[in-house]
Design an enzyme around this catalytic site. Sequence first.
Site, short mmCIF file in Angstrom:
data_model
loop_
_atom_site.label_atom_id
_atom_site.label_comp_id
_atom_site.label_asym_id
_atom_site.label_seq_id
_atom_site.Cartn_x
_atom_site.Cartn_y
_atom_site.Cartn_z
N SER A 1 15.37 -24.64 -9.92
CA SER A 1 16.31 -23.79 -9.18
C SER A 1 17.51 -23.52 -10.06
CB SER A 1 16.77 -24.49 -7.89
OG SER A 1 17.80 -23.75 -7.25
N TYR B 1 19.13 -31.74 -2.43
CA TYR B 1 18.27 -30.68 -2.97
C TYR B 1 18.67 -30.35 -4.40
CZ TYR B 1 16.32 -26.03 -3.76
OH TYR B 1 15.67 -24.96 -4.30
#
Length: 250
Positions: free
Chosen positions: A137, A150
């Site tokens: 990400s 996350y």
Amino acid sequence: MRLAGNTILVTGGGSGIGAGLAAALHRAGNQVVIAGRRQDALESVARRHPGMAYLPLDQSDAGAVRGFADEVVRRHPRLNVLINNAGIMRTEDLRAPDPDVIGDVISTNLLGPLLLTAHLLPALRRRPSAAVVNVTSSLAFVPKAGLPTYCATKAAMHSYTESLRFQLRDSSIRVIEIPPPRVYTDATAGDDYGVGVEGFVRDVVSLLASRPEADEVVVDAATLLRFAERRGDYQKVYAAVNYEESKGTQ
């Protein structure tokens, strides 16, 4: 990484980025196997793409990962590409942390792909041309404070990918990282930080085709966060990414 003639496993293939990548790679002339928690979602994707295979997998269950790896190699002995895409995103308030959320995110986003990679590496090493593709990400590089676990798992996956690539440098396995920006399932959505699934997948496939030896595939929408530190504007970008959270604490 060549774009045709592979047998590819895509985790998290029942929706979002995983389903988009699976469809594009299937159309490009690969045998694609999708995996994920929801069998109904996997079946729906596979029905839309005749010839695509699927196997259920709960990546947060370490025991299930081992059994799954054995099963996918048994059913698809020519497997030569692993795309670690499955993951979950949970917002958290660390002033009142939820240990269950922390455990779920770490087991799914970090332990799961590390264990799956470990179990499949012996099979991948037997192939003359293979690849491990880790979907991380852009938030691995500029974290969003409301997604602390996350972002931490994605940063850890980036670090792991660097180490895996170095250790496999003399093998037949290429190690590739894809750090997506914010990706919208609604094709009409989009902003300076994000892109729709179709656009993201199209750009990824185009970059892989034009740069088959690339170690990292960064679409235009991900460059703002991915290279913030390199450009020297990390603090400015961090403040922008976390603007809404900062307003909430005032």
